[in-house]
Motif scaffolding. Sequence first.
Motif, PDB file in Angstrom:
ATOM      1  N   GLU B  23       0.906  -1.284  -0.281  1.00  0.00           N
ATOM      2  CA  GLU B  23       0.072   0.263   0.010  1.00  0.00           C
ATOM      3  C   GLU B  23       1.426   1.601  -0.133  1.00  0.00           C
ATOM      4  O   GLU B  23       0.383   2.260  -0.163  1.00  0.00           O
ATOM      5  N   SER B  24       2.091   0.756   0.546  1.00  0.00           N
ATOM      6  CA  SER B  24       2.688   2.466   1.062  1.00  0.00           C
ATOM      7  C   SER B  24       3.943   2.562  -0.486  1.00  0.00           C
ATOM      8  O   SER B  24       4.077   1.800  -0.832  1.00  0.00           O
ATOM      9  N   VAL B  25       4.025   4.155  -1.014  1.00  0.00           N
ATOM     10  CA  VAL B  25       4.717   4.342  -1.790  1.00  0.00           C
ATOM     11  C   VAL B  25       5.994   5.134  -1.398  1.00  0.00           C
ATOM     12  O   VAL B  25       6.291   6.032  -0.998  1.00  0.00           O
TER      13      VAL B  25
END
Lengths: 776, 235
Positions: B23-25
Amino acid sequence: MSAVWPVSRAAVRRRRVQTVVIGVVVLLSTTMIVVALGLLAASSGPFDQAYARQSGAHLVASYDPSKVSDSQLTKSASAAKAYSGPFAMATLGQGLNGNFGAPESLVTVGRADPGGPVDRLNVWKGRWAAKAGEIVLNRNPTASEGFGAPTLGSTMRLAGQTLTIVGFAYSVSQSADAWVAPAQMTSLKPTATQMLYRFAQAATNEQVSAGQTAVTSGLPSGALVGTQSYLGLRALATGEPNTFVPFLMVFGWLGLAVAVLIVANVVSGAVVSGFKHIGVLKSLGFTPTQVMAVYLTMISIPAIVGCAGGTVLGNVLAESLLTRAFENYGAEGVTVPIWVDVVVVLGVPVLVALSALLPSLRARSLSAAEAISAGSAPRAGRGLRVQRWLSGTRLPRSVSLGLGLPFARPARTALTLAAVVLGVTSVTLAVGLGKSLTTYQTAASRVDAVDVSLFAPPDNGGPAPNDPQAPPAPKLSDAADEALIRSTPGAVSVTASTDLPMRLAGTSTDLRVSFYRGDFEQLGYRILDGRWFDGPGQVVVSERFLRQRGLAVGDTITLQSEGKTVRAQIVGKAMYNSGDEVLSNWQTLALVAPSLRASLYEINVKPGTDLDAFVQAVQKGDSGLMRTDGQDAGTFVAIVLATVVLLTLMLGTVAALGVFNTVILNTRERRRDLGMLKSIGMTPAQVTVMVVTSMAALGALGGVLGIPLGIIAHRLVVPAMANGAQVAIPAFMLDVYPWSLLTLLILAGILIAAAGAYFPARSAAHTTIAKVLHNE
Amino acid sequence: MTEDLGNEQAVVRLTAVRKEYGESVALDGVSLEIHAGEAVAVMGPSGSGKSTLLSMVAGLDRPTSGAVVVHGDDLGSLNEKGLALFRRRRIGMIFQFFNLLDDLSALDNVALAAQLTGTSAAHARKRALELFEELGIGDRRNTYPAQLSGGERQRVAVARALMNRPAILLADEPTGALDTRAGEQVMDLLLDLNQIGQTLLLVTHDQQLATRCASRVIDFVDGQIAGERSLERTS
């Protein structure tokens, strides 16, 4: 302790691979231990177990009904612990309708049911004889039925009456050849009364004799006409199972040793790699005891699950093997003794816990700070001289680095090496055992020694020739048949033979004497001592025959048949299994049964000859000759080989899992090193080569060390097995390790190691290393 | 594709690079160029994407989208083996915790990088010895990592990174685990290397290191380039 369980459970979930490895290794090890201990326990007394299961008779006694009444026998039998009988008994001549191969006379007993306090028969096929006209035959469930053996539903003529075979039963006590309903027995005119006794004490001949005296003391003189002690049967029966004992013991101990090593390696490695985790727990306020409890629980969860599964699996496998191995006693469902399960269920988790305890104590003594930093601070290198030397060699760097890896963790390497050594020892022993057994059995049973066997059914006074079920009979004379076969294109050698039931004078043992003429030296028998017969009155026998009777080559024996007697000198010892079979020649047959014709022609043909066409050509001349199967290797060797293969696969798998675990531990500990190596350009293939090389080197060393151990074990086990089986072992049975095989066996060690290392190596090679390098 | 690059051409070119971890960028549309001979420092708070950027340039990880071209090699077109060969030929890396092999002597740690390319042990050791002398740690060549000070370990790591004459030297917090004096020595070393033409990409929290060694600073926030500034070196 409430905090211990959730932390332990979380640790199990977090360390899935190691949890699974521990569980699988414990499962396989436990399985092996249960199988080994189960077989060992059972092998120590399979006959006694089977005998106890059937409540076998310690003494089978025959009485003269004209001198003693049934009520007298029943009264006197109260001196025994248990008894069955009296049963009416007769020894009857027989003729079979449509069948061959049954004994000429049957000891037949009238019994209402197969159960009772003594000699509970195992009716393994069909049912018990319930009414007149029915008969149940005594047959070992595993006995080869052979050509023409009686089948269920067929009929036989006994004392002039036609009886239908309704069942097959087996008596470990060998109390009769056949049983009929009591009503049927009356019409068969019984000549004796049978009593079956069990005594409170029957371990020795003296005790059995004392029991016999007790049950016969009040009976009229001359009433007892014959007895059979179970100790004599025991001596004969345990010969074959005793063959199992030596190799089962060796495999059992190997299994135990490998299991201990693997468990110790797995658990020690798990604890060592868990130092950091322990440090974190301590820093959170867990006491040293709680930390230890967390760790032991974490290890014990997969260990207990594996142990439970392994115990169940071991019981299933052992029961299957035991039933197969010992079903020749007619005993069903021989099980693992309960003490084995108890010992294993309690012992294995304790062993695992003990293995975990020492490294846990080591972790317990570390301060929280030390434990947390374990693995991240540089440590003093190990095996530095070796590493330096390897750095300077011309080997590819991935290979030389791999060769150096085992020196970085010497204790772990030693445990892994020991597991591989035992794995290779097992494989070496198994391969040697397999080769020795196969070689022996092929030689002893003469498998593939002849190309074609043609059977000439004897004329047994059966049904009319126009009966569609009538067996074929030879159309030509014996001499004409032999001439026909010899003249058939392709024939190289022809041996004619026939069998005659005979008895060794002075004993009650029935013998089968096979008389040969023609090219009997081509039959595939190996002469171990002496020579082939070359004149009348000469025989060749087996080692078992000599041992069971205390005879030697050169001795003379007296054989009897149908009132005729012939003295024969033992001129040679040949290699075959039977202790009740004697080989002789046609000149000797002429002294006892000159009119007998050959019933079997064994033929060798020129290479390339079409066997079907050959048989058809012979049958054109005599359609009464029937092709029959040659000798097969028998089920006993197949059972032994299956057992050996199973145990070897399990040991090999556990050894490979030991390597697998070591590689997982090594690659986890060295993930930073692997990341660095990849960062400076080591390809995934080079990483794989490096890791696999590290274990393959151990495998090669394990091979070099394990092979001599395996050969030593083979040299001890095979003679012990041969001794148990009462067979001679010629040198070729022990010389089964040519250099080519030894080379392959070294490869077995490398294969075990490489198989265990490959997948974790591949996984390590393809791990994304960015995080490892940046987060430390 | 590899090409010979002059000083004016970009050694590193990132075009709209995005990297997601679930989910994290970590990197969000980053584009930048680093030219030959430059010394570029990437700064930013923890989790801003600095180290991910370094991994992309080193070919240790692959972007979710976008292109990374280093010294003419489009890393997106290379397989695992190709990336390994790329790192071998084009990249030198130094890390905060040195990442030396404990079982190898300092000299063998450095020679290892060349030996992986197939260079003989004798030639690799000869080249490693030259670097040891150049970096002033010649007398420590037969010492093992556990016996070296932090500064010495980082010098050995630098020697290893330079072994195959890389197109660009990547440094991830190179002074982060060192005391002040050792840190200054490493800074001097990096500066010297850049002054003789070695292209540098530094990831650091250390403003002093950036100021002293870099000619350009790129600030990262939340996976994006938040700013860029040119510096006058303080030394």
